[in-house]
Write a protein that holds these residues in place. Structure first.
Motif, PDB file in Angstrom:
ATOM      1  N   GLN A  92       0.827  -1.202   0.000  1.00 42.99           N
ATOM      2  CA  GLN A  92       0.000   0.000   0.000  1.00 42.99           C
ATOM      3  C   GLN A  92       0.866   1.259   0.000  1.00 42.99           C
ATOM      4  O   GLN A  92       0.556   2.230  -0.692  1.00 42.99           O
ATOM      5  N   LYS A  93       1.958   1.245   0.749  1.00 40.63           N
ATOM      6  CA  LYS A  93       2.876   2.388   0.771  1.00 40.63           C
ATOM      7  C   LYS A  93       3.474   2.592  -0.618  1.00 40.63           C
ATOM      8  O   LYS A  93       3.538   3.720  -1.125  1.00 40.63           O
ATOM      9  N   PHE A  94       3.895   1.503  -1.258  1.00 43.69           N
ATOM     10  CA  PHE A  94       4.456   1.580  -2.606  1.00 43.69           C
ATOM     11  C   PHE A  94       3.433   2.133  -3.595  1.00 43.69           C
ATOM     12  O   PHE A  94       3.756   3.005  -4.405  1.00 43.69           O
ATOM     13  N   TYR A 128      10.528  11.757  -4.663  1.00 44.01           N
ATOM     14  CA  TYR A 128       9.506  10.733  -4.430  1.00 44.01           C
ATOM     15  C   TYR A 128       9.760   9.482  -5.257  1.00 44.01           C
ATOM     16  O   TYR A 128       9.365   8.390  -4.856  1.00 44.01           O
ATOM     17  N   GLN A 129      10.416   9.624  -6.399  1.00 41.10           N
ATOM     18  CA  GLN A 129      10.747   8.441  -7.200  1.00 41.10           C
ATOM     19  C   GLN A 129      11.743   7.562  -6.443  1.00 41.10           C
ATOM     20  O   GLN A 129      11.620   6.334  -6.439  1.00 41.10           O
ATOM     21  N   LYS A 130      12.719   8.193  -5.766  1.00 43.34           N
ATOM     22  CA  LYS A 130      13.663   7.416  -4.965  1.00 43.34           C
ATOM     23  C   LYS A 130      12.949   6.715  -3.817  1.00 43.34           C
ATOM     24  O   LYS A 130      13.221   5.548  -3.520  1.00 43.34           O
ATOM     25  N   LYS A 131      12.031   7.430  -3.159  1.00 46.47           N
ATOM     26  CA  LYS A 131      11.269   6.810  -2.072  1.00 46.47           C
ATOM     27  C   LYS A 131      10.410   5.668  -2.599  1.00 46.47           C
ATOM     28  O   LYS A 131      10.265   4.634  -1.951  1.00 46.47           O
ATOM     29  N   CYS A 132       9.841   5.858  -3.782  1.00 42.71           N
ATOM     30  CA  CYS A 132       8.999   4.833  -4.403  1.00 42.71           C
ATOM     31  C   CYS A 132       9.834   3.595  -4.736  1.00 42.71           C
ATOM     32  O   CYS A 132       9.406   2.463  -4.479  1.00 42.71           O
ATOM     33  N   ASP A 133      11.015   3.797  -5.288  1.00 45.75           N
ATOM     34  CA  ASP A 133      11.894   2.674  -5.613  1.00 45.75           C
ATOM     35  C   ASP A 133      12.299   1.917  -4.348  1.00 45.75           C
ATOM     36  O   ASP A 133      12.325   0.678  -4.337  1.00 45.75           O
ATOM     37  N   LYS A 134      12.603   2.658  -3.280  1.00 46.27           N
ATOM     38  CA  LYS A 134      12.969   2.018  -2.019  1.00 46.27           C
ATOM     39  C   LYS A 134      11.796   1.229  -1.449  1.00 46.27           C
ATOM     40  O   LYS A 134      11.966   0.099  -0.979  1.00 46.27           O
ATOM     41  N   ALA A 135      10.594   1.811  -1.503  1.00 50.09           N
ATOM     42  CA  ALA A 135       9.403   1.113  -0.999  1.00 50.09           C
ATOM     43  C   ALA A 135       9.138  -0.149  -1.808  1.00 50.09           C
ATOM     44  O   ALA A 135       8.755  -1.185  -1.246  1.00 50.09           O
ATOM     45  N   GLU A 136       9.351  -0.090  -3.122  1.00 52.67           N
ATOM     46  CA  GLU A 136       9.154  -1.275  -3.959  1.00 52.67           C
ATOM     47  C   GLU A 136      10.168  -2.365  -3.602  1.00 52.67           C
ATOM     48  O   GLU A 136       9.816  -3.552  -3.530  1.00 52.67           O
ATOM     49  N   GLU A 137      11.420  -1.961  -3.354  1.00 51.43           N
ATOM     50  CA  GLU A 137      12.441  -2.947  -2.977  1.00 51.43           C
ATOM     51  C   GLU A 137      12.100  -3.607  -1.641  1.00 51.43           C
ATOM     52  O   GLU A 137      12.254  -4.827  -1.487  1.00 51.43           O
ATOM     53  N   PHE A 176       9.102  -3.905  -0.272  1.00 48.69           N
ATOM     54  CA  PHE A 176       7.939  -4.759  -0.488  1.00 48.69           C
ATOM     55  C   PHE A 176       8.350  -6.072  -1.135  1.00 48.69           C
ATOM     56  O   PHE A 176       7.970  -7.161  -0.682  1.00 48.69           O
ATOM     57  N   ASP A 177       9.158  -5.983  -2.177  1.00 49.44           N
ATOM     58  CA  ASP A 177       9.549  -7.187  -2.905  1.00 49.44           C
ATOM     59  C   ASP A 177      10.431  -8.093  -2.041  1.00 49.44           C
ATOM     60  O   ASP A 177      10.308  -9.318  -2.103  1.00 49.44           O
ATOM     61  N   ALA A 178      11.300  -7.491  -1.229  1.00 52.06           N
ATOM     62  CA  ALA A 178      12.154  -8.293  -0.357  1.00 52.06           C
ATOM     63  C   ALA A 178      11.316  -9.064   0.666  1.00 52.06           C
ATOM     64  O   ALA A 178      11.556 -10.254   0.906  1.00 52.06           O
ATOM     65  N   LEU A 179      10.331  -8.408   1.254  1.00 54.38           N
ATOM     66  CA  LEU A 179       9.478  -9.082   2.234  1.00 54.38           C
ATOM     67  C   LEU A 179       8.611 -10.147   1.571  1.00 54.38           C
ATOM     68  O   LEU A 179       8.429 -11.237   2.117  1.00 54.38           O
ATOM     69  N   ARG A 180       8.111  -9.849   0.381  1.00 53.57           N
ATOM     70  CA  ARG A 180       7.312 -10.819  -0.360  1.00 53.57           C
ATOM     71  C   ARG A 180       8.150 -12.059  -0.669  1.00 53.57           C
ATOM     72  O   ARG A 180       7.711 -13.198  -0.456  1.00 53.57           O
ATOM     73  N   CYS A 181       9.377 -11.853  -1.120  1.00 49.77           N
ATOM     74  CA  CYS A 181      10.255 -12.977  -1.429  1.00 49.77           C
ATOM     75  C   CYS A 181      10.636 -13.749  -0.165  1.00 49.77           C
ATOM     76  O   CYS A 181      10.784 -14.972  -0.200  1.00 49.77           O
ATOM     77  N   GLU A 182      10.779 -13.036   0.948  1.00 50.45           N
ATOM     78  CA  GLU A 182      11.085 -13.718   2.214  1.00 50.45           C
ATOM     79  C   GLU A 182       9.945 -14.648   2.615  1.00 50.45           C
ATOM     80  O   GLU A 182      10.189 -15.774   3.071  1.00 50.45           O
TER      81      GLU A 182
END
Length: 148
Positions: free
Chosen positions: A24-26, A93-102, A104-110
């Motif tokens: 949701q943050k992403f 905000y693009q940098k924050k968005c990229d960080k939020a996506e990373e 999210f994806d890291a937790l999803r993969c975990e």
């Protein structure tokens, strides 16, 4: 939430809630970046058209007159300041968005990698697909495979 029933332990619940929150943050940041991009693009285009029609066209081929007309009105510099500030906001905000996506994806993969530990019993293992399906339908979060 209807998927949070008794056969999911507390650790799994917390991980699933965290991945939903990160998603949701992403999505919020992605929407903000897109809105800023559209507004900034419209602003730059409008200002360019204004400069072309009201400064360049009347003083066609007289460069010193074009520069003089542009710089004699302080509003032009304020508009440029606002537009470039908006461009900076997009980058921020693009940098924050990229960080939020990373994140999210890291937790999803975990969650995907630790599936064997999170659903240890046979019954839980078979029931996890209901959770995966619900996550996919409700939040567009893929917990089946690591690749998007």
């Amino acid at each position: 939430m209807d998927w949070l029933h008794e056969n999911i332990d507390e650790v799994t619940k917390q991980m699933v809630l965290a991945v939903i929150e990160k998603k949701q943050k992403f999505e919020r940041l992605k929407t903000r970046v897109t809105a800023l991009q559209i507004i900034t693009f419209i602003g730059f285009c409008s200002f360019f058209i204004y400069v072309a029609l009201f400064i360049v066209y009347p003083n066609y081929l007289i460069i010193s007159s074009i520069i003089d007309d542009f710089l004699n009105r302080p509003e032009h510099l304020y508009i440029l300041l606002v537009l470039f500030s908006m461009y900076w906001c997009i980058l921020f905000y693009q940098k924050k968005c990229d960080k939020a996506e990373e994140e999210f994806d890291a937790l999803r993969c975990e969650i995907i990698q630790k599936s064997n530990d999170l659903w240890k019993e046979e019954k839980e293992w078979k029931e996890r697909y209901k959770l995966f399906e619900w996550m996919k339908q409700q939040y567009d979060i893929n917990l089946y495979y690591e690749n998007k």
